[in-house]
Design an enzyme around this catalytic site. Structure first.
Site, short mmCIF file in Angstrom:
data_model
loop_
_atom_site.label_atom_id
_atom_site.label_comp_id
_atom_site.label_asym_id
_atom_site.label_seq_id
_atom_site.Cartn_x
_atom_site.Cartn_y
_atom_site.Cartn_z
N CYS A 79 0.83 -1.20 0.00
CA CYS A 79 0.00 0.00 0.00
C CYS A 79 0.88 1.26 0.00
CB CYS A 79 -1.00 -0.04 1.16
SG CYS A 79 -2.33 1.18 0.98
N HIS A 183 -3.81 -4.54 -0.47
CA HIS A 183 -3.40 -5.20 0.78
C HIS A 183 -3.51 -6.72 0.62
CE1 HIS A 183 -3.09 -1.79 3.61
NE2 HIS A 183 -3.95 -1.21 2.78
N GLU A 185 -2.66 -8.93 2.68
CA GLU A 185 -3.05 -9.51 3.98
C GLU A 185 -4.56 -9.41 4.22
OE1 GLU A 185 -2.49 -5.15 5.03
OE2 GLU A 185 -1.69 -6.57 3.56
#
Length: 204
Positions: A79, A183, A185
């Site tokens: 990001c 992202h 994750e």
């Protein structure tokens, strides 16, 4: 060992949790010696470009990141961690980025009924089907949260793009340096696959 570089970014624990889920050995640190000894490093990112560069400079992390990317060992920016690799951002005109790559970071144009920031799932047009995108087929959906976007000068570094009223360079890769605007994750199975690919690169 993968070092997660700690300058206070809000997504550090979620990145750590995702890597732990993949059975990676991790350490959250801002200690240069520990980072430089790590087999891989991740620069997470949530926040403003200028404030983050100030914090990184204050903690000595700016020089550590520059040294690490030159070390040849795998490095992943996430990001804001992608945007910081470039010289500057329209978000913070007085701030100087890391300048590892060349390109512009500008605000996503408003209009066309699109809400800014760009929050939510969007599909990828994968340009490089190796590296962190190895084994990922089609146009997978990943999770974005950002108001500013990359337009890389050298398109040969662009690993994936997305579209949100404008073409966004959503991931880059060159040699040992990888970065994503989205992202991983927070991007479900696709995101975990991307992180696993990075972990595999770290393991050699």
């Amino acid at each position: 060992m993968i070092a997660i570089i700690d300058y206070g970014a809000g997504n550090i624990q979620s990145v750590n949790k995702a890597l732990k889920h993949l059975c990676c050995e991790t350490v959250i640190t801002r200690d240069k010696d520990i980072i430089m000894k790590a087999d891989g490093a991740v620069l997470p990112g949530v926040g403003s470009f200028g404030d983050t560069m100030n914090t990184m400079t204050q903690y000595g992390i700016k020089d550590t990141v520059l040294d690490y990317t030159k070390s040849g060992k795998p490095f992943l920016g996430i990001c804001l961690g992608l945007q910081l690799l470039f010289p500057a951002s329209e978000e913070s005109p007085d701030a100087t980025g890391l300048g590892i790559f060349d390109g512009t970071i500008t605000k996503i144009p408003s209009g066309k009924g699109l809400k800014i920031p760009h929050i939510g799932w969007n599909s990828l047009d994968i340009k490089k089907k190796d590296g962190i995108f190895k084994g990922i087929e089609g146009n997978p959906y990943v999770y974005f949260v950002h108001s500013y976007y990359l337009n890389a000068t050298d398109k040969s570094i662009v690993a994936a793009q997305t579209n949100y009223g404008v073409t966004i360079d959503a991931a880059i890769s060159k040699d040992n340096v990888f970065a994503t605007q989205f992202h991983p994750e927070k991007s479900g199975e696709t995101g975990l696959k991307i992180l696993k690919n990075f972990a595999d690169i770290v393991k050699g």
